[in-house]
Design a protein around this motif. Structure first.
Motif, mmCIF file in Angstrom:
data_model
loop_
_atom_site.group_PDB
_atom_site.id
_atom_site.type_symbol
_atom_site.label_atom_id
_atom_site.label_comp_id
_atom_site.label_asym_id
_atom_site.label_seq_id
_atom_site.Cartn_x
_atom_site.Cartn_y
_atom_site.Cartn_z
ATOM 1 N N MET A 145 -9.029 -5.855 1.537
ATOM 2 C CA MET A 145 -8.478 -5.668 0.402
ATOM 3 C C MET A 145 -7.974 -7.346 0.827
ATOM 4 N N TYR A 198 -5.032 7.537 3.245
ATOM 5 C CA TYR A 198 -4.273 5.281 2.861
ATOM 6 C C TYR A 198 -4.812 5.495 4.451
ATOM 7 N N ARG A 199 -6.020 4.424 4.907
ATOM 8 C CA ARG A 199 -6.436 3.505 6.243
ATOM 9 C C ARG A 199 -5.631 2.800 6.104
ATOM 10 N N THR A 200 -5.475 2.033 7.654
ATOM 11 C CA THR A 200 -4.808 0.763 7.506
ATOM 12 C C THR A 200 -5.535 0.595 8.957
ATOM 13 N N GLY A 201 -6.905 -0.829 9.820
ATOM 14 C CA GLY A 201 -6.858 -1.431 10.090
ATOM 15 C C GLY A 201 -7.030 -3.011 10.812
ATOM 16 N N PRO A 218 -2.613 -5.082 -0.325
ATOM 17 C CA PRO A 218 -2.722 -4.821 1.065
ATOM 18 C C PRO A 218 -1.137 -5.742 2.021
ATOM 19 N N TYR A 260 -7.981 -7.633 4.795
ATOM 20 C CA TYR A 260 -7.026 -6.222 5.872
ATOM 21 C C TYR A 260 -8.569 -5.657 5.618
ATOM 22 N N LEU A 275 0.808 -1.360 -0.051
ATOM 23 C CA LEU A 275 0.149 0.053 -0.338
ATOM 24 C C LEU A 275 0.811 1.145 0.241
ATOM 25 N N TYR A 292 -11.033 -3.022 -7.337
ATOM 26 C CA TYR A 292 -9.864 -2.883 -7.916
ATOM 27 C C TYR A 292 -9.259 -4.094 -9.231
ATOM 28 N N THR A 345 -7.086 15.567 -7.080
ATOM 29 C CA THR A 345 -7.170 14.421 -6.442
ATOM 30 C C THR A 345 -6.225 14.226 -5.535
ATOM 31 N N ILE A 389 -5.321 11.111 -2.271
ATOM 32 C CA ILE A 389 -5.488 10.216 -1.835
ATOM 33 C C ILE A 389 -4.798 10.306 0.151
ATOM 34 N N SER A 445 -12.104 0.078 -14.613
ATOM 35 C CA SER A 445 -10.736 0.170 -14.388
ATOM 36 C C SER A 445 -10.569 -1.501 -13.360
ATOM 37 N N ILE A 475 -9.858 8.369 -1.994
ATOM 38 C CA ILE A 475 -9.754 9.514 -2.705
ATOM 39 C C ILE A 475 -10.898 10.530 -2.848
ATOM 40 N N LYS A 479 -4.915 -3.566 14.393
ATOM 41 C CA LYS A 479 -3.683 -2.196 15.152
ATOM 42 C C LYS A 479 -3.974 -2.517 15.741
ATOM 43 N N TYR A 521 -3.202 19.335 -7.473
ATOM 44 C CA TYR A 521 -3.261 18.054 -7.499
ATOM 45 C C TYR A 521 -5.170 17.991 -7.799
ATOM 46 N N LYS A 554 -8.237 -1.975 4.960
ATOM 47 C CA LYS A 554 -6.563 -1.614 4.317
ATOM 48 C C LYS A 554 -7.227 -0.659 3.124
ATOM 49 N N GLY A 555 -6.755 0.538 2.701
ATOM 50 C CA GLY A 555 -7.016 1.319 1.886
ATOM 51 C C GLY A 555 -6.439 2.029 1.275
ATOM 52 N N ILE A 556 -7.421 3.357 0.471
ATOM 53 C CA ILE A 556 -7.157 4.134 0.035
ATOM 54 C C ILE A 556 -8.747 5.141 0.029
ATOM 55 N N ALA A 596 -3.808 -0.965 -14.985
ATOM 56 C CA ALA A 596 -4.687 -0.289 -14.892
ATOM 57 C C ALA A 596 -4.966 1.749 -13.657
ATOM 58 N N ASP A 597 -5.262 2.394 -13.856
ATOM 59 C CA ASP A 597 -5.786 3.778 -13.198
ATOM 60 C C ASP A 597 -6.723 3.358 -12.425
ATOM 61 N N HIS A 598 -7.003 3.057 -11.200
ATOM 62 C CA HIS A 598 -8.011 3.319 -9.979
ATOM 63 C C HIS A 598 -9.075 4.221 -9.688
#
Lengths: 335, 335, 335, 335
Positions: free
Chosen positions: B237, B272-275, A223, B252, A154, B145, B268, B270, B211, B258, C281, B266, B254-256, A191-193
């Motif tokens: 994920m 980040y997220r984690t648990g 992950p 997980y 990530l 994704y 957009t 981003i 995508s 947007i 976590k 920019y 986890k992810g992002i 790919a672009d997400h």
């Protein structure tokens, strides 16, 4: 004795400074950055290093022999050109430039100016890569079959380049150093997400003129952090897990023997072979320290550079071809 | 009650027999194979099962309702056609046929004859896949994704098909079951290190209309056995390591995220997220047992088949497209 | 605001300095060591810190409120006594003292002088231990069954203490913090393979008044580095692998239910239970930073110390009892 | 040719039958069990084997040369005595008997009756143990330092014996086979969390006359299944992880060199040594098959038994001493 300057002290520059500083044959005279806080950080750790916001101060300093460039990729060409034109040696962060035309121009310019270009392919100087190179050079792997590398986690999304330009320079430079061969063509997919046109998941297949094949999987959306490279030959096979703290390289005495047979049904016959697995002890020297040593050996004692402009160019060529391929859904692009 | 026959009792057939035999609603009446030793082996374990070298004995037996076909791929079409024409239901080993035209013809024939085609995509019935399907259907992963699967080891070289036809049916059938979507096109690359025209290392990228992307790495020449699948969505994920004895699935948190921003630089942003990470307890029922149950539910109680001819066809279409692509160095082939 | 001094800047002292230095409420005024090179090292990194070879300079400095002692164990008592008698708060490296009598004397002296003793049981401040403590305090584990810890590697042999005194203070302090109970007795065994009377392999069993039991395996002669702790209760069970980079804690929804039955043959009946596994976590704050925060909270805002002299005393008592037991081949020693 | 009978076909007996049955020099004539369903199960798989509820039918059969006893431990002595008195060779499941007096009596009786006692220490016949034995016998490990074994999982609670009697026979028999030395004394500790007087968590330290030490951790209440054994010598060290599917044995070229020095402060000086790690390919033959081969070699060709009554006796002696020690909180019990 070398006198060095460092342009750009964001993420990577301080590591260059730390290693240059610790080397007995290098004096780090000055560094520059656009951000004041970064310069203050260097100043507090190295009170003797002069800091400036204007990198031309470093390029114009007649005492300086060697300049490291740790700025964003799209500035590498302009700054490197100025450094080389000033008759100084340059260490450029990877990837060397944004285009292969730029890389070619820098190489010619450096030859004309009789200075050295070093490209910062740090992994080439790790104990793991040195050991694999040694095995390949002694032909312990036999005929090379493939190089398969996965570099995913990530990761920090970049705003200017896709995941290939961000992560694959590591794998490409390692592969190029190990095999020392020119690829024939590239097929890249991805790919672009997020929707900004920058791929965050990408796959590259690199063809050579024979059956050797390479594949690189880069991903900012995984992950789990995976740094896993398989390198297989007809005699032995290697699994390199860079996440392992100590046993990074596993050498398997495994493979197949292809036996030409008279059997009318099958013209070849495959025999499987499995033996011991060995984890060699690796040289634990910090890669950047070994790289610094090579730079001083080249500049002070005429040694051969481990990573010169041509190595940098090859990485850029492959990135460039991948970029073209990925935008055309895997269209094969010749190198 | 169903009466079943099994054609082909080499590697996989005996597993079908064992599971059919153990099911209270199936009587296994007979089986056939060209090799006498295989038939003797069945006979010694199941004295009540009739054995024959001629599979037509089974097809022509009016008592038999269901025939499983566990023969080499290139015989699937002919045998299945005979079974269907005899008005019997058929379970076909994966991949269903050698061409999508054959698969289509079987589907039409079965509809005409009012019999069922089941394709033996066994993985679809594992606790792991059922759990992932459940998470996807409850939208716990968010927007999908990618699907990235690695299925490699020092595997048995096949003499008639390449590594994609041998191993990828597992991954394709899993992916198809999980996503239930038609791919748009395929890019496949690979290499043959033996010189018989059959790739032993292969990579497939599968594009969808958005995508979502899938990638499958199959390899008969890997020193380590890897069965690793990453499935990522915008919310969660999954890492599925099928080599793990008990904790196969890791989910997980986890992810992002947007975030559309007004920042001029920019467009957009981003986050980040984690648990936590969670390994759910999986249903440990043998996949083939669950598959057998589904077959009886369909044939005796009108349930919906989990894997019908259309699922089998989709796998064959993707294999077929991959075959075309790999022979043209990654040329994109539409599905 | 606190003004601090550090006595001993060999291995651990610099970490204390780094964390104290970074804390906005602590000024690190001075440090001492007998070795000049160590002082020079501090000086080069922290030019504002005064260095001295005489630790009494620090103790006698009226501006200093807090002194950290990072010297060999057998000097802890004398130096701490001088610090406390000078009316200053003290942070003592683990283990607190060489004998429980010394620890008791320091506690009394500190109470008389109205100063605080902190003992540097750093692990107590890690995200892993905090999470386990939270689970235990919420009774998520149920009745506690055992604590089993393995702390082994090819470690640096100490010349003055055995492997228990070197490594077990970590495990004992963790166990004491988690359970907050006084053990009843100790049985320790081990062996010395060098012949200097100091065990390099040792095992400790710690009995409590009920069926809770603890076991600690310490070893300087292990080929692999293992940091593995099992903590089991009637409802849940934890595996803590401190070598894991991110998923250190696994919480298993596993256990047994004991059912009293009327069966004449067996008076109890065991039912097994297995469910999901969860990796929570963890707070990633550096333990020493959290510890520094607790010290400032205690000294500046009257908070409760996480690790006081009594905690330090308990560890020393258990070490002392282990020492007696190991020399008498596992003779049970009461605490 | 040998004619065999098997008494007890619950969990382990069928494995014995399968291996005896497959051996070309053994005819399995009959088996017995008190439970009808178990006999039916054997009958359906091996129609030629005679079944009976009365084990005396087997003992009294004059054709039978060899009887395997796979019944609960507390019946081993009586049944074995009858077998030996009938002049037949006996294979006894581990542990051999409930007391060392019983084991001694059986040994004497067998010598008098000129029959062989084999004890089913199956692990001794695994590829892993054979490889370690080979390394020790070639002195590749150097002076032996310790044997440390962990055998834990959420295991089936036994109603008649504690966790040591259930699991430790494996580790003790392996250790005894590898070292072939008589221990001096035992210290055992543990706890019973159910309240029936049978420990479910236990630790054994086994002392020898020199600094060699062994430790065995057995546990029925562990969330994770661990089968991990460390065996260290002065020259090399081994980690044996029996959960690993293929790379079970890791041999580390690691250790310490003890150098006698003239330094007045320290009379010894330790030098650390680390080199490669090697995973040897292991013989994959099923242990019970190799054991069966040894039995036929002994009985038909006069070979030396791998595991005789004396090996069985040693395991029982150590279990017996552990039992005494654990009930007295680690009191050292001489062997």
């Amino acid at each position: 004795m070398l006198t060095a300057g460092v342009i750009g002290v964001g993420y990577w520059g301080p590591n260059i400074i730390r290693n240059f500083y610790a080397h007995p044959e290098i004096i780090v005279k000055s560094c520059s950055d656009l951000k004041e806080t970064r310069l203050e950080n260097i100043k507090s750790n190295y009170p003797t290093i002069h800091t400036t916001k204007n990198y031309l101060d470093i390029i114009n300093d007649p005492q300086i022999d060697l300049i490291a460039i740790c700025t964003p990729v799209d500035t590498h060409f302009e700054i490197s050109k100025a450094v080389i034109n000033a008759g100084k040696n340059v260490l450029i962060e990877k990837p060397m430039t944004s285009t292969s035309a730029q890389a070619n121009e820098l190489i010619k310019l450096a030859e004309k100016n009789k200075v050295h270009i070093f490209v910062d392919h740090t992994f080439v100087f790790t104990g793991a890569v040195k050991k694999i190179k040694e095995l390949i050079d002694k032909n312990e792997l036999g005929d090379l079959y493939y190089f398969d590398s996965v570099r995913v986690n990530l990761g920090l999304f970049q705003h200017d380049v896709n995941v290939i330009w961000d992560l694959a320079p590591h794998d490409i430079s390692i592969m190029h150093y190990l095999f020392n061969r020119t690829p024939q063509s590239i097929v890249a997919t991805g790919a672009d997400h997020i929707g900004n046109g920058l791929e965050d998941v990408a796959y590259m297949t690199i063809y050579f003129t024979d059956s050797l094949i390479a594949h690189i999987h880069t991903n900012w959306l995984s992950p789990a952090k995976i740094r896993n490279t398989l390198i297989a030959g007809s005699k032995k096979m290697i699994v390199w897990d860079d996440n392992e703290p100590s046993e990074k390289i596993r050498i398997y005495d495994k493979g197949i023997d292809i036996i030409q047979s008279d059997d009318q049904m099958y013209n070849t016959f495959i025999q499987y072979r499995t033996g011991d697995m060995n984890c060699p002890k690796l040289d634990g020297t910090e890669a950047l320290k070994a790289e610094t040593q090579n730079i001083t050996d080249v500049l002070l004692r005429g040694a051969k550079p481990m990573v010169d402009g041509y190595a940098g160019l090859m990485v850029v060529k492959i990135l460039e071809a991948s970029q073209k391929s990925i935008k055309q859904r895997g269209l094969e692009i010749k190198i």
